[in-house]
Design a protein around this motif. Structure first.
Motif, PDB file in Angstrom:
ATOM      1  N   SER A  80      -3.230  -0.824   7.035  1.00 37.65           N
ATOM      2  CA  SER A  80      -2.075  -1.723   7.078  1.00 37.65           C
ATOM      3  C   SER A  80      -2.433  -3.031   7.770  1.00 37.65           C
ATOM      4  O   SER A  80      -2.061  -4.110   7.312  1.00 37.65           O
ATOM      5  CB  SER A  80      -0.905  -1.067   7.808  1.00 37.65           C
TER       6      SER A  80
ATOM      7  N   MET B 193       0.844  -1.175   0.000  1.00 40.20           N
ATOM      8  CA  MET B 193       0.000   0.000   0.000  1.00 40.20           C
ATOM      9  C   MET B 193       0.891   1.240   0.000  1.00 40.20           C
ATOM     10  O   MET B 193       1.849   1.336   0.744  1.00 40.20           O
ATOM     11  CB  MET B 193      -0.898   0.002   1.235  1.00 40.20           C
ATOM     12  N   LYS B 194       0.531   2.179  -0.838  1.00 37.29           N
ATOM     13  CA  LYS B 194       1.246   3.453  -0.919  1.00 37.29           C
ATOM     14  C   LYS B 194       0.276   4.577  -0.564  1.00 37.29           C
ATOM     15  O   LYS B 194      -0.912   4.509  -0.850  1.00 37.29           O
ATOM     16  CB  LYS B 194       1.764   3.686  -2.331  1.00 37.29           C
ATOM     17  N   VAL B 195       0.826   5.623   0.065  1.00 41.24           N
ATOM     18  CA  VAL B 195       0.040   6.811   0.407  1.00 41.24           C
ATOM     19  C   VAL B 195       0.749   8.015  -0.192  1.00 41.24           C
ATOM     20  O   VAL B 195       1.939   8.203   0.020  1.00 41.24           O
ATOM     21  CB  VAL B 195      -0.093   6.977   1.937  1.00 41.24           C
ATOM     22  N   VAL B 196       0.000   8.810  -0.961  1.00 43.08           N
ATOM     23  CA  VAL B 196       0.555  10.002  -1.587  1.00 43.08           C
ATOM     24  C   VAL B 196      -0.035  11.232  -0.903  1.00 43.08           C
ATOM     25  O   VAL B 196      -1.260  11.367  -0.798  1.00 43.08           O
ATOM     26  CB  VAL B 196       0.231  10.041  -3.107  1.00 43.08           C
TER      27      VAL B 196
ATOM     28  N   THR C 277      -4.668  13.589   0.712  1.00 37.13           N
ATOM     29  CA  THR C 277      -4.161  12.226   0.801  1.00 37.13           C
ATOM     30  C   THR C 277      -4.847  11.306  -0.190  1.00 37.13           C
ATOM     31  O   THR C 277      -6.060  11.367  -0.355  1.00 37.13           O
ATOM     32  CB  THR C 277      -4.408  11.675   2.224  1.00 37.13           C
TER      33      THR C 277
ATOM     34  N   PHE D 261      -4.778   7.087  -1.010  1.00 37.49           N
ATOM     35  CA  PHE D 261      -4.303   5.738  -0.695  1.00 37.49           C
ATOM     36  C   PHE D 261      -4.380   4.900  -1.967  1.00 37.49           C
ATOM     37  O   PHE D 261      -5.390   4.932  -2.681  1.00 37.49           O
ATOM     38  CB  PHE D 261      -5.189   5.091   0.368  1.00 37.49           C
ATOM     39  N   SER D 262      -3.345   4.116  -2.249  1.00 38.75           N
ATOM     40  CA  SER D 262      -3.311   3.312  -3.468  1.00 38.75           C
ATOM     41  C   SER D 262      -4.409   2.250  -3.493  1.00 38.75           C
ATOM     42  O   SER D 262      -4.833   1.827  -4.567  1.00 38.75           O
ATOM     43  CB  SER D 262      -1.947   2.630  -3.633  1.00 38.75           C
ATOM     44  N   ASP D 263      -4.906   1.851  -2.321  1.00 36.06           N
ATOM     45  CA  ASP D 263      -5.957   0.831  -2.282  1.00 36.06           C
ATOM     46  C   ASP D 263      -7.359   1.429  -2.418  1.00 36.06           C
ATOM     47  O   ASP D 263      -8.343   0.701  -2.379  1.00 36.06           O
ATOM     48  CB  ASP D 263      -5.850   0.005  -1.007  1.00 36.06           C
TER      49      ASP D 263
ATOM     50  N   ALA E 241       3.783  -3.300   3.792  1.00 41.09           N
ATOM     51  CA  ALA E 241       4.705  -2.328   3.200  1.00 41.09           C
ATOM     52  C   ALA E 241       5.201  -2.791   1.830  1.00 41.09           C
ATOM     53  O   ALA E 241       5.685  -1.994   1.037  1.00 41.09           O
ATOM     54  CB  ALA E 241       5.885  -2.088   4.134  1.00 41.09           C
ATOM     55  N   GLU E 242       5.091  -4.070   1.549  1.00 47.23           N
ATOM     56  CA  GLU E 242       5.581  -4.613   0.276  1.00 47.23           C
ATOM     57  C   GLU E 242       4.620  -4.382  -0.868  1.00 47.23           C
ATOM     58  O   GLU E 242       4.953  -4.572  -2.008  1.00 47.23           O
ATOM     59  CB  GLU E 242       5.850  -6.115   0.422  1.00 47.23           C
ATOM     60  N   GLU E 243       3.365  -4.013  -0.557  1.00 49.76           N
ATOM     61  CA  GLU E 243       2.362  -3.851  -1.625  1.00 49.76           C
ATOM     62  C   GLU E 243       2.382  -2.482  -2.225  1.00 49.76           C
ATOM     63  O   GLU E 243       2.691  -1.527  -1.676  1.00 49.76           O
ATOM     64  CB  GLU E 243       0.969  -4.163  -1.068  1.00 49.76           C
TER      65      GLU E 243
END
Length: 65
Positions: A51, A1-4, A26, A28-30, A63-65
């Motif tokens: 998470s 998961m990434k957060v921009v 914000t 969230f990639s999900d 953290a790997e996604e």
């Protein structure tokens, strides 16, 4: 998961707690949030909640996604 984080606002309504606070835009990639304003406290809470959910769903390190 990434957060921009794409912007900062001195005063805006937080999408999580719905209070007028200093926020960041914000995404969230999900898909939990897409260009939404979150205060720092709620951003941390949302990240922890997602998470943990991702970790439970995948059985791996979020953290790997």
């Amino acid at each position: 998961m990434k957060v921009v984080l794409s912007g900062r606002h001195e005063s805006a309504n937080c999408a999580w707690c719905e209070k007028e606070r200093e926020t960041v835009t914000t995404t969230f990639s999900d898909g939990l949030f897409k260009e939404s304003s979150l205060c720092w406290k709620c951003l941390q809470t949302a990240f922890k909640v997602r998470s943990q959910a991702v970790k439970r769903e995948s059985g791996g390190d979020p953290a790997e996604e």
